[in-house]
Motif scaffolding. Sequence first.
Motif, PDB file in Angstrom:
ATOM      1  N   UNK A  80     -17.349  32.718 -16.368  1.00  0.00           N
ATOM      2  CA  UNK A  80     -18.693  33.282 -16.446  1.00  0.00           C
ATOM      3  C   UNK A  80     -19.006  34.041 -15.165  1.00  0.00           C
ATOM      4  N   UNK A  81     -19.576  35.235 -15.291  1.00  0.00           N
ATOM      5  CA  UNK A  81     -20.029  35.988 -14.122  1.00  0.00           C
ATOM      6  C   UNK A  81     -21.160  36.921 -14.534  1.00  0.00           C
ATOM      7  N   UNK A  82     -21.984  37.363 -13.571  1.00  0.00           N
ATOM      8  CA  UNK A  82     -23.140  38.194 -13.934  1.00  0.00           C
ATOM      9  C   UNK A  82     -22.757  39.519 -14.585  1.00  0.00           C
ATOM     10  N   UNK A  83     -21.860  40.280 -13.941  1.00  0.00           N
ATOM     11  CA  UNK A  83     -21.429  41.543 -14.511  1.00  0.00           C
ATOM     12  C   UNK A  83     -20.131  41.950 -13.842  1.00  0.00           C
ATOM     13  N   UNK A  84     -19.432  42.895 -14.473  1.00  0.00           N
ATOM     14  CA  UNK A  84     -18.198  43.427 -13.899  1.00  0.00           C
ATOM     15  C   UNK A  84     -18.532  44.779 -13.288  1.00  0.00           C
ATOM     16  N   UNK A  85     -18.592  44.812 -11.959  1.00  0.00           N
ATOM     17  CA  UNK A  85     -18.928  46.046 -11.244  1.00  0.00           C
ATOM     18  C   UNK A  85     -18.367  45.934  -9.840  1.00  0.00           C
ATOM     19  N   UNK A 112     -22.936  37.695 -18.326  1.00  0.00           N
ATOM     20  CA  UNK A 112     -24.211  37.237 -18.890  1.00  0.00           C
ATOM     21  C   UNK A 112     -25.433  38.009 -18.396  1.00  0.00           C
ATOM     22  N   UNK A 113     -25.276  38.839 -17.356  1.00  0.00           N
ATOM     23  CA  UNK A 113     -26.380  39.647 -16.833  1.00  0.00           C
ATOM     24  C   UNK A 113     -27.633  38.802 -16.555  1.00  0.00           C
ATOM     25  N   UNK A 195     -32.709  36.113  -8.386  1.00  0.00           N
ATOM     26  CA  UNK A 195     -31.776  35.433  -9.283  1.00  0.00           C
ATOM     27  C   UNK A 195     -30.411  35.168  -8.655  1.00  0.00           C
ATOM     28  N   UNK A 196     -30.127  35.763  -7.514  1.00  0.00           N
ATOM     29  CA  UNK A 196     -28.819  35.570  -6.901  1.00  0.00           C
ATOM     30  C   UNK A 196     -28.728  34.204  -6.241  1.00  0.00           C
ATOM     31  N   UNK A 197     -27.638  33.519  -6.471  1.00  0.00           N
ATOM     32  CA  UNK A 197     -27.455  32.183  -5.914  1.00  0.00           C
ATOM     33  C   UNK A 197     -27.399  32.187  -4.395  1.00  0.00           C
ATOM     34  N   UNK A 198     -26.962  33.303  -3.808  1.00  0.00           N
ATOM     35  CA  UNK A 198     -26.791  33.360  -2.353  1.00  0.00           C
ATOM     36  C   UNK A 198     -28.056  33.747  -1.603  1.00  0.00           C
ATOM     37  N   UNK A 199     -29.061  34.251  -2.295  1.00  0.00           N
ATOM     38  CA  UNK A 199     -30.226  34.815  -1.610  1.00  0.00           C
ATOM     39  C   UNK A 199     -30.915  33.814  -0.692  1.00  0.00           C
ATOM     40  N   UNK A 200     -31.313  32.672  -1.218  1.00  0.00           N
ATOM     41  CA  UNK A 200     -32.095  31.725  -0.419  1.00  0.00           C
ATOM     42  C   UNK A 200     -31.279  31.078   0.697  1.00  0.00           C
ATOM     43  N   UNK A 225     -34.197  43.253  -2.562  1.00  0.00           N
ATOM     44  CA  UNK A 225     -33.637  44.054  -3.640  1.00  0.00           C
ATOM     45  C   UNK A 225     -34.395  43.746  -4.922  1.00  0.00           C
ATOM     46  N   UNK A 226     -34.668  44.756  -5.712  1.00  0.00           N
ATOM     47  CA  UNK A 226     -35.413  44.582  -6.955  1.00  0.00           C
ATOM     48  C   UNK A 226     -34.590  45.094  -8.129  1.00  0.00           C
ATOM     49  N   UNK A 227     -34.738  44.425  -9.280  1.00  0.00           N
ATOM     50  CA  UNK A 227     -33.988  44.805 -10.469  1.00  0.00           C
ATOM     51  C   UNK A 227     -32.606  44.188 -10.463  1.00  0.00           C
ATOM     52  N   UNK A 228     -31.918  44.325 -11.591  1.00  0.00           N
ATOM     53  CA  UNK A 228     -30.595  43.711 -11.710  1.00  0.00           C
ATOM     54  C   UNK A 228     -29.475  44.736 -11.756  1.00  0.00           C
ATOM     55  N   UNK A 229     -29.765  45.965 -11.339  1.00  0.00           N
ATOM     56  CA  UNK A 229     -28.728  46.993 -11.336  1.00  0.00           C
ATOM     57  C   UNK A 229     -27.687  46.678 -10.262  1.00  0.00           C
ATOM     58  N   UNK A 230     -26.388  46.714 -10.611  1.00  0.00           N
ATOM     59  CA  UNK A 230     -25.346  46.454  -9.622  1.00  0.00           C
ATOM     60  C   UNK A 230     -24.971  47.683  -8.804  1.00  0.00           C
TER      61      UNK A 230
END
Length: 351
Positions: A80-85, A112-113, A195-200, A225-230
């Motif tokens: 599982x991963x957020x996106x492929x980019x 899963x985005x 939503x990023x696990x590393x942010x906090x 950073x805002x939005x989920x665009x990679x």
Amino acid sequence: MTATGKPGAPKRPASLQMIADHLGLSAAAVSRVLNGAPAAKSIPKPTQDRILAAAKQFNYRPNVLARSLRRGHSMTVGVLLPEVSEGYATLVLAGVEQALLQAGYVFYLVSHHHQAERVENAQTMFVERFVDGIVAIDTVLARHTELPTITVSCPDEQEGMTNIVLNHRRAAELAIDHLSGLGHREIAFIKGQAFSSDTEPRWQAIRHAASRAGITVDPLLVASLEGDSPTHEPGYFAAQRLLASGSSFTALFTFNDVSAIGAIRALREAGLRVPQDVSVVGFDDVQSAAFQNPGLTTVRQPLKTMGMLAAETLVQRIAAPPEHPAPKQLVIDPEFVVRESTCPPAPRRKT
């Protein structure tokens, strides 16, 4: 004559029993040869050759799934991963893929985005497809299946999971000490998305490192950073908001390299030079970081190594007895790569 024994019938793979009947041998003997079992060594070479020739003649294909399930493993893993980019997740995935292939595993991949429903559906699918375990990269898992699970940079520790994480405190200290050592005191920051696990954990580490270096974190010089665009756009717009705040800064520490590249574009459009007017530090050390203009100074996460460690740990967990205790966390140390995007701040002009 087809494998079905009926003229004109569609050709289909033969079974072990059909080959055994054709050769007048036991199905056990045929199975040993075709499955490469150690016991096949006791079968005479001419007989082995006859079995292999018949398997080719009758289009025999072993049922790999059935065989592996009889052994207790499907030799498949769910990832599982957020996106492929470009960036973090893809580099971790490269390490996962390499280690799994070396261990003889294949994997199902789900992007899963950051949609919780897709994560849960993927977990259900993995169970239904009899995967041996799961690797989750920067993914929040609301529930834990009974499958062995290794996470990379995931925020929630759950019983039975092993989480591979970066030493964020050390990473922040490397970046802040580099900038303060060059003479920077007015440092702006770009945080990651919520939503990023590393942010906090990374932000708390940055605050600690700044305090340790005697640097005040100005709230006006913090953008998220805002939005989920990679893409580079979130970093570009975050840097624009920092410039619009009216507060001056001589250095910028960004959440990742992708956002750093976008931020540099915004700084240049504002007439600022990098690094002469603003030094920029990224995070991750993606493949393109060294080829930017200027080359990007960055905190290097050994992302491929983290992915390989995740896969290797999972394979070990799969082979271990269920009662064998699993480590809750494996901590990886970062490196710091100095390139051309940082330098001492320009001397202030006397008024």
